[in-house]
Design a protein around this motif. Structure first.
Motif, short mmCIF file in Angstrom:
data_model
loop_
_atom_site.label_atom_id
_atom_site.label_comp_id
_atom_site.label_asym_id
_atom_site.label_seq_id
_atom_site.Cartn_x
_atom_site.Cartn_y
_atom_site.Cartn_z
N GLU A 1 7.40 12.72 12.02
CA GLU A 1 7.36 12.99 10.63
C GLU A 1 5.90 12.51 9.73
OE1 GLU A 1 10.62 12.27 8.02
OE2 GLU A 1 11.09 10.17 9.13
N ILE A 2 5.74 11.20 10.25
CA ILE A 2 4.30 10.91 9.29
C ILE A 2 3.30 10.75 9.96
CG2 ILE A 2 5.97 9.52 7.82
CD1 ILE A 2 5.20 6.86 9.47
N SER A 3 3.30 10.73 11.26
CA SER A 3 2.06 10.79 12.01
C SER A 3 1.51 11.92 12.59
CB SER A 3 2.00 9.71 13.12
OG SER A 3 2.72 10.26 14.31
N TYR A 4 2.36 13.24 12.48
CA TYR A 4 2.22 14.23 13.08
C TYR A 4 1.82 14.29 14.69
CZ TYR A 4 1.43 14.69 7.93
OH TYR A 4 1.48 14.38 6.64
N GLU B 1 0.91 -1.21 0.04
CA GLU B 1 0.02 -0.04 0.10
C GLU B 1 0.86 1.30 0.02
OE1 GLU B 1 -3.56 1.82 2.56
OE2 GLU B 1 -2.82 -0.17 3.25
N HIS B 2 1.98 1.20 0.81
CA HIS B 2 2.76 2.16 0.87
C HIS B 2 4.37 1.90 0.38
CE1 HIS B 2 -0.55 3.60 3.40
NE2 HIS B 2 -0.35 4.62 2.73
N PHE B 3 5.04 2.98 -0.01
CA PHE B 3 6.55 2.55 -0.15
C PHE B 3 7.06 2.45 1.03
CE2 PHE B 3 5.89 4.85 -4.36
CZ PHE B 3 6.66 4.01 -5.29
N MET B 4 6.84 3.29 2.00
CA MET B 4 7.43 3.06 3.44
C MET B 4 7.21 1.59 3.78
SD MET B 4 6.91 5.11 7.02
CE MET B 4 7.90 4.71 8.33
N MET C 1 -3.40 4.44 10.92
CA MET C 1 -4.71 4.66 11.80
C MET C 1 -5.05 6.11 11.69
SD MET C 1 -3.61 1.70 14.51
CE MET C 1 -3.10 0.16 13.92
N ARG C 2 -3.97 6.85 11.79
CA ARG C 2 -4.56 8.38 11.87
C ARG C 2 -4.90 9.04 10.45
NH1 ARG C 2 -2.76 10.81 16.73
NH2 ARG C 2 -2.36 12.84 15.70
N GLY C 3 -4.88 7.92 9.19
CA GLY C 3 -5.12 8.49 8.00
C GLY C 3 -4.10 9.40 7.42
N CYS C 4 -3.03 9.39 7.76
CA CYS C 4 -1.98 10.42 7.36
C CYS C 4 -1.30 9.91 5.76
CB CYS C 4 -0.86 10.61 8.26
SG CYS C 4 -1.20 10.86 9.59
N LYS D 1 4.11 10.82 1.55
CA LYS D 1 4.43 12.06 1.40
C LYS D 1 4.01 12.82 2.56
CE LYS D 1 3.90 11.41 -3.40
NZ LYS D 1 2.55 10.53 -3.80
N PRO D 2 4.64 12.79 3.56
CA PRO D 2 4.21 13.80 4.72
C PRO D 2 4.29 15.13 4.37
CG PRO D 2 6.15 12.43 5.48
CD PRO D 2 5.77 12.07 3.86
N ARG D 3 3.23 15.78 5.05
CA ARG D 3 3.20 17.25 4.59
C ARG D 3 4.63 18.29 4.90
NH1 ARG D 3 -0.93 18.26 9.59
NH2 ARG D 3 0.88 18.45 11.47
N ASN D 4 4.72 19.10 4.27
CA ASN D 4 5.95 20.07 4.35
C ASN D 4 7.39 19.38 4.01
OD1 ASN D 4 3.91 21.81 5.07
ND2 ASN D 4 4.32 21.67 7.34
N LEU D 5 7.45 18.07 4.06
CA LEU D 5 8.57 17.44 3.79
C LEU D 5 9.08 17.12 2.40
CD1 LEU D 5 8.42 14.93 6.83
CD2 LEU D 5 9.56 17.06 6.68
N ALA D 6 10.23 17.02 2.25
CA ALA D 6 10.74 16.21 0.92
C ALA D 6 11.81 15.21 0.98
CB ALA D 6 11.44 17.68 0.14
#
Ligand code: AGP
Length: 611
Positions: free
Chosen positions: A490-493, A252-255, A593-596, A600-605
């Motif tokens: 970084e990924i769950s905020y 489902e995700h690259f991570m 579980m938090r639907g993040c 591609k987390p926000r504000n990050l590259a």
């Protein structure tokens, strides 16, 4: 971070550019755009849109709206000017006949902009990049290459540029300084890209531009020049990356895919470096005498790579008895570091393109240090500027949150500590042998930890609603906590901090109250009793404790902690390599579980090529 792709050939350019940009999405961006030369109208068609690439693709009907066989495309991660349609690239000159895509920052853009405004040039955007497009037009008198050359003498900063001009539609110009740019060679076509993944489906024949080089791409080939406009022969190399390895492969995700790939990545990284019971580094940049003479080791890196350095410091000092200092690359340059020819500077970077890390490398070199880099991306800038590169061979890492790159960087630094320790005679032979045996078992032990991912998923389901999480541990467990905490935030905020367990009582323990979540890292056997006494301190103040320890400590840990996750036993050197896996999984499941937006987390590259 921003992505560049350019194409000149026989096919319609826009769909090729969109496809290339899609492959670069993982770098993180906030807007996208393309410019294509339309032969019928003799003009450039430019389309740009804030937001995800599909917004742009829908607007131009997957490229069908833009007719033409030469063009440039860009995904932008805002630096100068907010994310918006107008600030997106390509940026164009006032007449619209010159289009520029740019990665990096033009540091003197304000001064150049004032100059151009004083000459009556109107500006449409807030970007530094528009200055480049306008300045090229300002100098342009029928010879595009010479106008670009004049601009390069005036701009300062870091840049990779792709330039298209309506007056010369049979060429694209590429320029590189301190920001990566790759040239691709196809049948009747040429490419430029900031990252090889953008063009891998079209060609595997590439060359890497060097700082100060200018390339002219045509349908029949690429000519390259140095900063004095002298022709340069570029070495063309064959990229043998597996294209599918850069895709999600059913996950489902690259991570998650990359977490699961860690055993294989570790095998690739470690196996060739252990031969006949010895750690082997071919053609090592330092002779045994130079290693003995080292007065200091510096480790410089950013983010997770810095966290690898934090673990590495403990290992290197323990096994070599040489002083090791770890510095954030963004700080190193400005702290007047004490570096001499007897200093080894270990530079760690997954991408090999992190600007802060690159700047630190150059500063260290200027001061006489020997540079050894631990890098994943082959041929990247940091790799190419080092005296010695130890590649991690983790394969392409797409998720912004690093996992397999962290693990392989850690493996390399552990091997290095053993290599030095053996050579210096500071590691007992029995410890050296058992560490190498442990290394051989590591990939399989990581597999064992991964096979119990459901336990971690269960803990994530218990705690994913917490607002704040503390990671505590001592020594290598503390250094590991830094990574566990970064991964989670970084990924769950979720707000999270990592603390040396014994330091909590000097202030931060005031934040612990009923329901606080503390992740206690207690894998290091010699510090287990000490860490557990800190666990008791937070428990008695109402915290819920999730503990991570070795299998043999499960029962006693379970008497204090609310939840326990265990890893197989191994030597101290490799404990963090096992402990990091449950922390990666915990962050992943909590974010899920938090639907993040996990990859591609926000504000990050993925690749941070600005200071
Ligand atoms: C970690 O998950 C991040 N992606 C980030 O901290 C990263 O490690 C840092 O930006 C350094 O990147 P590099 O290893 O490519 O130099």
């Amino acid at each position: 971070m921003c992505g560049i792709v350019g194409y000149i050939g026989q096919e319609q350019a826009a769909p090729i550019l969109l496809d290339g940009l899609k492959r670069l999405e993982y770098r993180g961006y906030d807007s996208a755009g393309v410019a294509v030369y339309n032969r019928e109208t003799g003009t450039l068609s430019v389309r740009k849109a804030k937001g995800r690439l599909h917004v742009l693709a829908e607007q131009i009907h997957d490229g069908a709206d833009l007719r033409g066989t030469v063009g440039v495309g860009h995904t932008r991660w805002a630096t100068h000017g907010a994310p918006s349609d107008v600030n997106s690239h390509p940026q164009t000159s006032r007449s619209g006949k010159i289009a520029v895509v740019h990665n990096g920052i033009i540091e003197n853009y304000a001064e150049l902009k004032s100059f151009l405004i004083s000459k009556g040039v109107p500006f449409a955007s807030e970007t530094d990049t528009e200055v480049v497009a306008q300045l090229i037009e300002y100098f342009y008198q029928g010879d595009l290459l010479s106008a670009v050359g004049r601009v390069l003498h005036r701009i300062q900063g870091a840049y990779a540029l792709g330039i298209l001009c309506a007056d010369c539609p049979d060429q694209l110009i590429a320029v590189r300084k301190d920001s990566p740019l790759i040239l691709g060679y196809g049948e009747g076509c040429s490419f430029l890209a900031s990252d090889v993944t953008a063009i891998l489906r079209r060609t595997r024949q590439v060359s890497y531009m060097e700082d100060g080089e200018i390339a002219v791409l045509t349908r029949t080939g690429i000519r390259c020049y140095d900063h004095l406009m002298q022709p340069v022969d570029k070495e063309i190399v064959q990229v043998d990356w597996d294209v599918d390895a850069a895709e999600k492969g059913g996950y489902e995700h690259f991570m998650f895919k990359e977490i699961m790939e860690q055993p294989e990545a570790l095998r690739r990284c470690v196996s060739p470096r252990i031969r006949d019971g010895e750690v082997v580094f071919e053609d090592f940049c330092l002779s045994p005498e130079e290693i003995r003479a080292l007065e200091k080791i510096y480790i410089v890196a950013c983010g997770s790579s810095y966290h690898v350095g934090m673990v590495g410091k403990y290992h290197l000092e323990r096994l070599t008895r040489k002083p090791v200092e770890v510095a954030l690359a963004s700080e190193f340059r400005y702290m007047d570091p004490i570096v001499s020819e007897k200093t080894l500077v270990i530079v760690i970077s997954q991408s090999g393109e992190t600007l802060d890390t690159m700047a630190a490398l150059r500063e260290a070199r200027r001061r006489g240090g020997k540079i050894l880099s631990i890098v994943n991306v082959v041929g990247s800038s940091i790799a190419r500027e080092s005296d010695q590169v130890l590649y991690t061979w983790a394969g392409p890492e797409i998720a912004v949150a690093t996992t397999k790159a962290y693990s392989t960087q850690l493996a390399v630094i552990c091997l290095l500590a053993l290599y030095f320790g053996k050579l210096l005679g500071t590691i007992p032979p029995a410890d050296y042998r058992s560490a190498l045996e442990a290394f051989q078992a590591l990939p399989e032990q990581v597999e064992q930890v991964l096979s119990r991912k459901d336990d971690i998923q269960y803990y994530a389901s218990q705690y994913f609603n917490h607002d704040s999480v503390f990671f505590i541990g001592r020594n290598i467990d503390y250094a590991l906590g830094l990574e566990g905490s970064l991964k989670l935030k970084e990924i769950s905020y979720i707000h999270s901090e990592a603390y040396a367990a014994g330091e909590l009582k000097h202030g931060t323990i005031s934040l612990i109250e009923d329901g606080s979540l503390v992740v206690a890292l207690a894998a290091c056997p010699r510090l287990f009793p000490k860490t557990m006494s800190n666990v008791v301190e937070v428990k008695s103040r109402g915290a819920s404790v999730l503990a991570l320890t070795t299998e043999d400590r499960r029962a006693e840990t379970g008497q204090i902690a609310d939840g326990v996750f265990t890893i197989p036993g191994t030597c101290e050197l490799l404990l963090p390599s096992l402990s990091v896996v449950p922390l990666q999984l915990f962050a992943y499941y909590v974010a899920l579980m938090r639907g993040c937006d996990i990859d591609k987390p926000r504000n990050l590259a993925k690749s941070v090529t600005v200071e």
